[in-house]
Scaffold this active site. Structure first.
Site: not given
Ligand code: GDP
Ligand code: IMO
Ligand code: MG
Length: 430
Positions: A13, A16, A40-41, A224, A304-305, A332
């Protein structure tokens, strides 16, 4: 023509999806190489939000080829649902724009049942998985029991393999006193969706080889983050695949020499979903404030993270082990308005100072961060589009992170929006 791999450097998260989407304007092909729909992206483009799980984040840009490599575990029903949803948002998905590796293994309903059963059997020490069947599906792949995309058009092989797999799992489910999973039901359900899935099937290594010969640019999209890597993460509180860059080559089907640059997507603080060690966690008002401001709720499970300070020790380790050359610092802006900001520069573990996160679970649990404190900044990083707009104290924070982790900041992200991204170094220059 530099090919770039993007991997997470923390516990996932990191942002990416946003960065892969941004980079994909200058790429031709985007490949997912590990994980599954546990990912989840989130992408935000002109205020419109796209949530992707299995589909590569390049899918939203017309004219790009999206690939799901054999290192990914594919739940066919989840994939079709995601395709339907994203099409409803006006994104084109067709066999011309999406190719799925014929040798990719499937996640079946039994894997979800097993994921849940294993979590329950862990009692008060669960991993906190996403419950998507990821771990059991990878177990089946390594145990040479998996059903793969290419098995879907061979009735005899499909039934034989499914029976063999289910004999194995149902014995376990019986032993645990749980309901068995019906083979025929799974078989029928697979037959219902197979033609839709098979429409996307392809020989991914050939597609990539051709792209290379044609001088096309390939972007490798990791899911991940390094601290969830099954070898190098906080085992056993990890996912069941590798994030380190070698996996980009293996999970796509191409040599590692093709990858010219490796970007480690890195949040300006730390978050983690699920259980497991998290030395800099702030289970207090600070963590609450960061979580609220950063909207730190999971894209996949809505959980909740957990939030905490930046851990320079963990990120430095991720950079070395993962093969990361430059970092992309995200979120940031979430630290705007903090009076002071802490960075973890070492750990105290049972009275001993560590400059790395050791492998043993009990040592990881006992790690207490050694902090350096920096002052926060007046003014806003949020939405900044040039380095000149970044407050001086925020620049100091960025420079200190670079020093501590031993890698330069290549891109700086200042909001969820695609274009709120500052280029520090051209990521595509070899
Ligand atoms: P990923 O799994 O690495 O693709 O990240 P996620 O999408 O799960 O979580 C990142 C969250 O932060 C998403 O809701 C993005 O829209 C948001 N996000 C990404 N870059 C930024 C940033 O520079 N600032 C803020 N405030 N939010 C961001
Ligand atoms: P993105 O791509 C954050 C975590 C789960 C759990 C552990 C194992 O959005 O960054 P699993 O279902 O993979 O066997 O769960 O890994 N986890 C993630 N945490 N971002 C993810 O993906 C994750 N994918 C798995 O919460 O702790
Ligand atoms: Mg994610």
């Amino acid at each position: 023509m530099a090919n770039v791999a993007v991997i997470g450097s923390q516990w996932g998260d990191e942002g990416k999806g946003k960065i892969v989407d941004w980079l994909s304007s200058r790429a031709d092909v985007v490949v997912r190489f590990q994980g599954g729909h546990n990912a989840g992206h989130t992408l935000v483009i002109d205020g419109k939000v796209y949530k992707l799980h299995l589909l590569p984040s390049g899918i939203v840009r017309p004219g790009k080829v999206s690939i799901i490599g054999s290192g990914v575990v594919i739940d066919p029903w989840a994939l079709l649902e995601e395709i339907t949803r994203i099409k409803e948002q006006g994104v084109e998905v067709s066999p011309e724009t999406l190719v799925i590796a014929e040798n990719a293994p499937l996640i079946l309903p039994v894997h979800r049942v097993l994921d849940k059963a294993m979590e329950t059997s862990r009692g008060d020490r669960p991993i906190g998985t996403t419950g998507r069947g990821i771990g059991p599906a990878y177990e089946d792949k390594v145990a040479r029991r998996a059903i793969r995309i290419c098995d879907l058009d061979d009735d005899a092989a499909l039934e034989r393999k499914l029976n063999r797999m289910m004999d194995h799992h149902n014995a376990l489910l019986r032993g645990l006193g749980l309901e068995e999973v019906d083979v025929q039901e799974t078989l029928e359900a697979l037959k219902e969706v197979r033609s839709e899935i098979l429409a996307y099937r392809g020989v991914v290594w050939k597609v990539l080889d051709q792209a290379r010969q044609d001088g096309k640019r390939i972007l490798f999209e990791g899911a991940q983050g390094m601290m969830l890597d099954v070898d190098h993460g906080t085992y056993p509180f990890v996912t069941s695949s590798n994030m380190a860059v070698g996996q980009a080559a293996v999970g796509a089907g191409i040599g590692p020499d093709v990858i010219d640059n490796v970007l480690g997507i890195t949040k300006a603080y730390t978050t983690r979903v699920g259980e497991g060690p998290f030395p800099t966690e702030q289970d207090n008002e600070i963590g609450e404030r960061i979580g609220q401001k950063g909207h730190e709720f999971g894209t996949t499970t809505g959980r909740k993270r957990r939030c905490g300070w930046f851990d320079a020790v963990a990120v430095r380790q991720a950079i070395k082990v993962g093969g990361i050359k430059g970092i992309v610092l995200t979120k940031l802006d979430v630290l705007d308005g903090m009076e002071e900001i802490k960075i973890c520069v070492g750990y105290d573990i049972n009275g001993e100072r560590y400059d790395h996160l050791p492998a043993a679970q009990n040592l990881q649990q006992a790690a207490t961060p050694v902090y350096e404190t920096m002052s926060g900044w007046q003014g806003e990083v949020h939405g900044a589009r040039s380095w000149a707009d970044i407050p001086a104290e925020a620049i100091k924070y960025v420079r200190r992170i670079e020093e501590l982790v031993g890698a330069p900041v290549t891109l700086l992200s200042t909001s969820p929006e695609r274009d709120d991204t500052i280029v520090m170094e051209d990521p595509f220059v070899k």
